[in-house]
Scaffold this motif. Structure first.
Motif, PDB file in Angstrom:
ATOM      1  N   ARG A 149      11.999  14.080  20.465  1.00  0.00           N
ATOM      2  CA  ARG A 149      11.196  15.226  19.712  1.00  0.00           C
ATOM      3  C   ARG A 149       9.793  14.486  19.631  1.00  0.00           C
ATOM      4  O   ARG A 149       8.765  15.443  19.665  1.00  0.00           O
ATOM      5  CB  ARG A 149      11.931  15.306  18.183  1.00  0.00           C
ATOM      6  N   ASP A 150       9.649  13.511  19.346  1.00  0.00           N
ATOM      7  CA  ASP A 150       8.236  12.889  19.318  1.00  0.00           C
ATOM      8  C   ASP A 150       7.506  13.128  20.544  1.00  0.00           C
ATOM      9  O   ASP A 150       6.344  13.169  20.581  1.00  0.00           O
ATOM     10  CB  ASP A 150       8.460  11.462  18.785  1.00  0.00           C
ATOM     11  N   LYS A 151       8.181  12.713  21.574  1.00  0.00           N
ATOM     12  CA  LYS A 151       7.493  13.254  23.028  1.00  0.00           C
ATOM     13  C   LYS A 151       7.062  14.432  23.180  1.00  0.00           C
ATOM     14  O   LYS A 151       6.128  14.764  23.539  1.00  0.00           O
ATOM     15  CB  LYS A 151       8.592  12.661  24.080  1.00  0.00           C
ATOM     16  N   ILE A 152       7.690  15.627  22.508  1.00  0.00           N
ATOM     17  CA  ILE A 152       7.421  16.772  22.705  1.00  0.00           C
ATOM     18  C   ILE A 152       6.228  17.102  21.845  1.00  0.00           C
ATOM     19  O   ILE A 152       5.180  17.848  22.347  1.00  0.00           O
ATOM     20  CB  ILE A 152       8.822  17.865  22.200  1.00  0.00           C
ATOM     21  N   GLU A 153       6.343  16.473  20.621  1.00  0.00           N
ATOM     22  CA  GLU A 153       5.170  16.556  19.912  1.00  0.00           C
ATOM     23  C   GLU A 153       3.960  15.972  20.496  1.00  0.00           C
ATOM     24  O   GLU A 153       2.617  16.590  20.147  1.00  0.00           O
ATOM     25  CB  GLU A 153       5.648  16.155  18.341  1.00  0.00           C
ATOM     26  N   THR A 154       4.061  14.893  20.862  1.00  0.00           N
ATOM     27  CA  THR A 154       2.895  14.322  21.658  1.00  0.00           C
ATOM     28  C   THR A 154       2.099  15.058  22.592  1.00  0.00           C
ATOM     29  O   THR A 154       0.904  15.338  22.627  1.00  0.00           O
ATOM     30  CB  THR A 154       3.213  12.837  22.246  1.00  0.00           C
ATOM     31  N   VAL A 155       2.912  15.555  23.334  1.00  0.00           N
ATOM     32  CA  VAL A 155       2.298  16.674  24.260  1.00  0.00           C
ATOM     33  C   VAL A 155       1.717  17.892  23.670  1.00  0.00           C
ATOM     34  O   VAL A 155       0.603  18.285  24.154  1.00  0.00           O
ATOM     35  CB  VAL A 155       3.070  17.122  25.574  1.00  0.00           C
TER      36      VAL A 155
END
Length: 555
Positions: free
Chosen positions: A444-450
């Motif tokens: 989830r944090d990877k998606i939010e980072t992008v």
């Protein structure tokens, strides 16, 4: 003014054996497909990998109907680098038949910066996409066949996720009912078709290191689940071996040439708004082993193609790019500045000055990966000095250069200044590449980072079902995978009409998918189709063959 196809047809092509010799490819490694294209048997390249070229990525601002010319610039830069004495190879994607017969047209460059033979590359080429289509659909057939003959694996027929594919835009196939007509035809269920370039097989094909890695990845494809949620893979169905056999020749990279007789590898072609949008790793690695410089491209704008090139392809392959070129046009920036397509012919430096916010955002984003970026301004007739000045000033504000390029009209000679600047950047060794996020960051944090760092969104909107899926995949050991953001290519947001450099918006993630074989998690954002439709007036209406056997209407 000659059309792209007329320029291509008028060219005198060199025999493919001469192109191979220029590339340093031994004749024993060449598998000709006619006079002007060939596959390369990598097993017959004994010196492969002894050289390690510098890797140059060509990306762009967000695409607009005005056109940017990313592939054209890639070809022009390659020709120009060779012209100034730098041994350079191209590594590009193969065109899909969908855009060729739809809206976009072919994907072999344009004007005097093309890869040839143009018609053959755009239409069937060496059959790679057909092999990928066949391998994908063989797996689909084996799923249904397994259920028909007793379903020993306990597949929950409501949870079959593997659809079929076709390399043609056909909206009528997005959702279909299969298995109708009684028990003899299998079991009735809802399914559908995606376009071949959206297939996980295509993504795997372009990320596999060799034939062994290809089969291992194909075997990891998750096609369905049982009632208790256990994943069913292609290996469980014993389909991976036959799928690999169908791809055994396709996996060999394709060698062609530019109009100026420089070697080019064109291999694989996943979409960039659905998949990772890069040519095959095998072709890129082969080119890096043969040349001092390799020019490659990533699909659509830098927010999609470049981000995935860096975060997926480079991460998985251990590649470290040396430089990036961001392609734009005055016309595209005017559209980003609020000018309608019908009004682009009139000078409007103020609109360019407004639209350069899109360019500046892409420069900032590429630099987040530690890769130095330079801007290529693809010249169009009708551009004015005042409009160019607005682009040059924007690049200077970002601490880089914008260089005017005329490769469409002049070939490599029109991009010499760009080639000299790119070579200087690559030779300087100032890149310090790193992906945007760490492997151990939660999905989830990877998606939010992008979404927040590349799209400048304020947040993502993830429904509870998708949250649970991400948590489950992490518990199953897939948490270290990168994410592949699937959204519109036209905007930093999910609204294709929101041009320029929007910020503070929310990125809605309506679905997440696990591509276990390819090695990434897909986050589908907004209203995005994995099977495009044809436009009101498809390009196919103008394509025909004349009495001499020549193709007209392909562009």
């Amino acid at each position: 003014m000659l059309s792209d196809i007329a320029i291509s047809r008028a060219a005198t092509l060199l025999p493919i054996g001469e192109i191979a010799r220029r590339a340093g490819i031994d004749e024993a490694a060449l598998e000709p497909h006619g006079r002007f294209k060939a596959k390369i048997d990598l097993a017959a390249l004994p010196d492969r990998g002894t050289r390690r070229g510098k890797l140059i990525l060509v990306t762009a601002t967000n695409p607009t109907p005005a056109g940017e010319g990313k592939t054209t610039t890639s070809v022009g830069l390659d020709d120009a680098l060779n012209l100034i004495g730098r041994k350079t190879m191209l590594a590009l994607r193969e065109p899909s038949l969908g855009p060729c017969f739809g809206t976009k047209g072919g994907a072999t460059g344009g004007g005097y910066a093309q890869v040839v033979p143009m018609e053959e590359i755009n239409l069937h080429f060496t059959g790679d996409f057909h092999a990928i289509t066949a391998a994908h659909n063989l797996l689909a057939a084996m799923i249904d066949n397994h259920v028909y003959w007793g379903n020993a694996l306990g597949i929950d027929t409501r949870r079959v996720s593997w659809r079929r594919v076709l390399d043609v835009n056909d909206r009528a196939l997005r959702s279909v009912a299969a298995g109708l007509g009684g028990a003899a035809n299998g079991f009735a269920r809802e399914t559908g078709f995606d376009i071949t370039v959206a297939s996980e097989v295509m993504a795997i094909f372009c990320l596999a290191r060799d034939i062994e890695d290809l089969q291992a990845r194909l075997g990891r494809i998750i096609v369905a689940r049982t009632r208790d949620g256990r994943a069913i893979t292609a290996r469980d169905l014993k389909a991976d071996g036959a799928m690999t056999v169908l791809l055994k020749d396709a996996i060999k990279p394709n060698l062609v040439q530019t109009l100026e007789g420089n070697p080019a590898l064109i291999h694989g072609g996943p979409f960039a708004n659905i998949a990772h949008g890069c040519n095959s790793l095998i072709a890129t690695e082969t080119a890096l082993g043969l040349a001092d410089y390799v020019v490659t491209e990533a699909g659509f704008g830098a927010d999609l193609g470049a981000e995935k090139f860096f975060d997926i392809k480079c991460r998985q392959a251990g590649l470290a790019p040396d430089a990036a070129v961001i392609v734009t046009t005055v016309r595209a920036l005017k559209m980003n500045g609020g000018v309608a397509k019908a009004d682009l012919g009139a000078e409007d430096a103020a609109a360019v000055a407004r639209g350069v916010a899109n360019l500046e955002r892409h420069i900032e984003n590429v630099r987040q990966f530690g890769v130095p970026a330079i801007v290529a301004v693809n010249a169009f007739a009708g551009d004015t000095p005042a409009e160019y000045a607005a682009v040059f000033e924007a690049a200077e504000r970002q601490g880089t250069r914008a260089i005017l390029c005329r490769h469409w009209a002049e070939g490599g000679a029109g991009a010499v200044e760009l080639a000299e600047a790119v070579a200087e950047i690559a030779d300087r060794g100032g890149a310090s590449f790193a992906p945007l996020y760490a492997d151990n960051l939660p999905l989830r944090d990877k998606i939010e980072t992008v979404a927040t760092r590349i799209y400048r969104a304020s947040a993502i909107a993830l429904d509870p079902h998708s949250e649970r899926q991400l948590a489950r995949w992490e518990s199953e050991g897939f948490g270290a995978l990168p994410v592949c953001m699937a959204k519109t290519q036209y905007s930093f947001s999910v609204d294709p009409t929101l041009l320029g450099a929007p910020h503070g918006h929310v990125i809605p993630v309506r679905e997440v998918r696990l591509a276990a074989g390819a090695g990434f998690v897909v986050a589908i954002c907004g209203d995005l189709m994995t099977m495009p439709g044809l436009p009101r007036t498809p390009a196919a209406e103008a394509i025909r063959i004349d009495e001499r056997g020549q193709i007209d209407g392909l562009f």
